[in-house]
Enzyme design. Structure first.
Site, PDB file in Angstrom:
ATOM      1  N   GLU A 286       0.844  -1.212   0.000  1.00 54.08           N
ATOM      2  CA  GLU A 286       0.000   0.000   0.000  1.00 54.08           C
ATOM      3  C   GLU A 286       0.879   1.263   0.000  1.00 54.08           C
ATOM      4  O   GLU A 286       1.969   1.256   0.578  1.00 54.08           O
ATOM      5  CB  GLU A 286      -0.852  -0.040   1.284  1.00 54.08           C
ATOM      6  CG  GLU A 286      -1.764   1.152   1.494  1.00 54.08           C
ATOM      7  CD  GLU A 286      -2.522   1.048   2.838  1.00 54.08           C
ATOM      8  OE1 GLU A 286      -2.179   0.197   3.694  1.00 54.08           O
ATOM      9  OE2 GLU A 286      -3.458   1.850   3.023  1.00 54.08           O
TER      10      GLU A 286
ATOM     11  N   LYS B  29      -9.245   3.020  -2.274  1.00 53.67           N
ATOM     12  CA  LYS B  29      -9.585   2.376  -0.997  1.00 53.67           C
ATOM     13  C   LYS B  29     -10.889   2.928  -0.426  1.00 53.67           C
ATOM     14  O   LYS B  29     -11.022   4.146  -0.233  1.00 53.67           O
ATOM     15  CB  LYS B  29      -8.430   2.606  -0.010  1.00 53.67           C
ATOM     16  CG  LYS B  29      -8.570   1.909   1.333  1.00 53.67           C
ATOM     17  CD  LYS B  29      -7.301   2.175   2.160  1.00 53.67           C
ATOM     18  CE  LYS B  29      -7.276   1.358   3.452  1.00 53.67           C
ATOM     19  NZ  LYS B  29      -6.009   1.579   4.200  1.00 53.67           N
TER      20      LYS B  29
ATOM     21  N   CYS C  24      -5.473  -2.820   2.036  1.00 54.36           N
ATOM     22  CA  CYS C  24      -5.258  -2.993   3.474  1.00 54.36           C
ATOM     23  C   CYS C  24      -6.545  -3.120   4.280  1.00 54.36           C
ATOM     24  O   CYS C  24      -7.219  -4.123   4.213  1.00 54.36           O
ATOM     25  CB  CYS C  24      -4.348  -1.888   4.001  1.00 54.36           C
ATOM     26  SG  CYS C  24      -3.527  -2.405   5.529  1.00 54.36           S
TER      27      CYS C  24
ATOM     28  N   VAL D 262      -0.983  -3.057  10.431  1.00 51.58           N
ATOM     29  CA  VAL D 262      -0.375  -2.706  11.721  1.00 51.58           C
ATOM     30  C   VAL D 262      -1.014  -3.425  12.915  1.00 51.58           C
ATOM     31  O   VAL D 262      -0.446  -3.420  13.995  1.00 51.58           O
ATOM     32  CB  VAL D 262      -0.413  -1.175  11.968  1.00 51.58           C
ATOM     33  CG1 VAL D 262       0.473  -0.451  10.980  1.00 51.58           C
ATOM     34  CG2 VAL D 262      -1.833  -0.622  11.925  1.00 51.58           C
TER      35      VAL D 262
HETATM   36  C1  ACM Z   1      -4.214   0.066   6.964  1.00 51.56           C
HETATM   37  O1  ACM Z   1      -5.306   0.115   6.395  1.00 51.56           O
HETATM   38  N1  ACM Z   1      -3.128   0.526   6.398  1.00 51.56           N
HETATM   39  C2  ACM Z   1      -4.102  -0.511   8.297  1.00 51.56           C
END
Ligand code: ACM
Length: 263
Positions: A39, A110, A143, A170
């Site tokens: 990402e 996203k 992510c 994370v």
């Molecule tokens: C994330 O969406 N980078 C945790």
């Protein structure tokens, strides 16, 4: 077909250094059909300010980072899915871009922004596109989208054989538990390319993986290190949605009973 993942540590706000790091790693993916990168690969993740996010962003058509990847795709004959800090007018999006030997094929923005991303990015506004490359159909998620089963199901209903999932995870170990289950319950392949290293108070959790339609982990990277994973997959396995002789993943659905999902 062969899938590659490049788990490494992009350099925060130093695009040229990031390109220097990717260069030898991507060459090791020769022979792959699709290569997935993490990402926000052109910018890094944990911006100390909006200015850093803005300075790290690029317009796709003018991006040095995208030109670098196009060049690699042309010379090595594969497609790449990369996380990308995308500038569009005065707005920023946390995007995934699909690039091939003939240039940019498409992008996804996203939908579900995580924590401080909400300070810098707009939530995605382009839905959940699918790209038919002939040898396979690709969907993309980024992510934290992993937390929302709806998006996995929509992409699989739309015909995705594989979901490419650039990540900067994370929350320790959580996505790595869930992704094989998303692969299993949608009978698709998933290629989650996470990153490693730390930025400010965030530590990224590695363990990038390729999961198959039975929920098996076909390949897994290390927790902390730079890794290139390459794995052959049989796309036809994602097209068989029969669970038993009398159960079909899509035909057995009861969408009228799911109406509260879209309220
Ligand atoms: C994330 O969406 N980078 C945790």
């Amino acid at each position: 077909m062969k899938v590659g993942l490049i788990q490494f540590s992009p350099a925060l706000a130093e695009r040229d250094e990031t390109i220097r790091r990717i260069d030898p790693l991507i060459d090791r993916c020769k022979g792959a059909d699709i290569v997935v990168l993490p990402e926000l690969c052109n910018s890094g993740y944990n911006f100390p300010s909006r200015e850093t996010a803005w300075n790290g962003s690029e317009v796709i058509e003018e991006s040095i980072f995208i030109r670098f990847l196009e060049d690699k795709c042309r010379h090595l004959g594969f497609h790449v899915v990369s996380g990308f800090c995308e500038r569009d007018g005065g707005l920023l999006f946390n995007s995934a871009v699909l690039i091939g030997p003939n240039g940019v094929v498409g992008k996804y923005r996203k939908l579900h922004l995580f924590m401080n991303e909400k300070d810098y990015f707009q939530p995605g506004d382009m839905g959940l596109p699918i790209f038919d490359l002939g040898f396979c159909k690709i969907g993309m998620l980024v992510c934290f989208d992993w937390f929302f089963p709806e998006v996995w199901r929509i992409l699989s209903l739309e015909g995705a054989d594989i979901i490419c999932h650039p990540s900067n995870l994370v929350l320790p170990g959580l996505a790595q538990k869930a992704i094989p289950v998303h692969a299993l319950t949608n009978r698709i392949f998933v290629a989650t390319c996470n990153r490693v290293g730390s930025e400010g108070d965030l530590h990224f959790t590695g363990l990038s993986l390729i999961a198959d339609p039975k929920g098996e982990v076909l390949a897994e990277a290390s927790r902390e290190g730079t890794d290139v994973l390459l794995r052959e997959i049989d796309v036809d396995r994602a097209r068989d949605k029969n669970i038993t002789k009398r159960n079909h993943l899509f035909h057995d659905r009861r969408p009228r009973e799911y109406i509260s999902l879209v309220r």
